[in-house]
Design a protein around this motif. Sequence first.
Motif, PDB file in Angstrom:
ATOM      1  N   THR A  62      11.807  -5.140 -17.381  1.00  0.00           N
ATOM      2  CA  THR A  62      10.482  -4.378 -17.424  1.00  0.00           C
ATOM      3  C   THR A  62       9.666  -4.761 -17.544  1.00  0.00           C
ATOM      4  O   THR A  62       8.174  -3.801 -17.434  1.00  0.00           O
ATOM      5  CB  THR A  62      10.842  -4.469 -19.125  1.00  0.00           C
ATOM      6  N   THR A 107       6.715  -2.053 -15.555  1.00  0.00           N
ATOM      7  CA  THR A 107       5.281  -2.098 -16.034  1.00  0.00           C
ATOM      8  C   THR A 107       4.285  -2.026 -14.974  1.00  0.00           C
ATOM      9  O   THR A 107       3.678  -0.846 -15.001  1.00  0.00           O
ATOM     10  CB  THR A 107       4.843  -2.693 -17.231  1.00  0.00           C
ATOM     11  N   ARG A 119       1.784   1.279 -14.298  1.00  0.00           N
ATOM     12  CA  ARG A 119       0.754   1.297 -13.786  1.00  0.00           C
ATOM     13  C   ARG A 119      -0.411   1.556 -13.005  1.00  0.00           C
ATOM     14  O   ARG A 119      -1.267   2.195 -12.618  1.00  0.00           O
ATOM     15  CB  ARG A 119      -0.157  -0.060 -13.997  1.00  0.00           C
TER      16      ARG A 119
END
Length: 87
Positions: A7, A11, A15
């Motif tokens: 995860t 992420t 981004r």
Amino acid sequence: EDPAFSTGNRTRVLRGIEATADLCATHGCTAAQLALAWCHHQPGVTAAIAGARSPEQAVENAKAASIELTAAELERLGAAFAFRLDS
């Protein structure tokens, strides 16, 4: 589960994609094409190898070769993805 797909790593990558989405709009390309174009602009890189699941995807990948990135855009892309993935 492979830690490369954690995860936290997803992420970080998302981004970076969000931070450079306007470059995709500027160049009329997908995030994948922008990534391949960045690879093509790296010193010493003569070709970027990208897998394709269909002839259409191969054509889309090939379009990355025509994307010209400025020095400022290359710097920005490098900064957006300047992180180490968890392993």
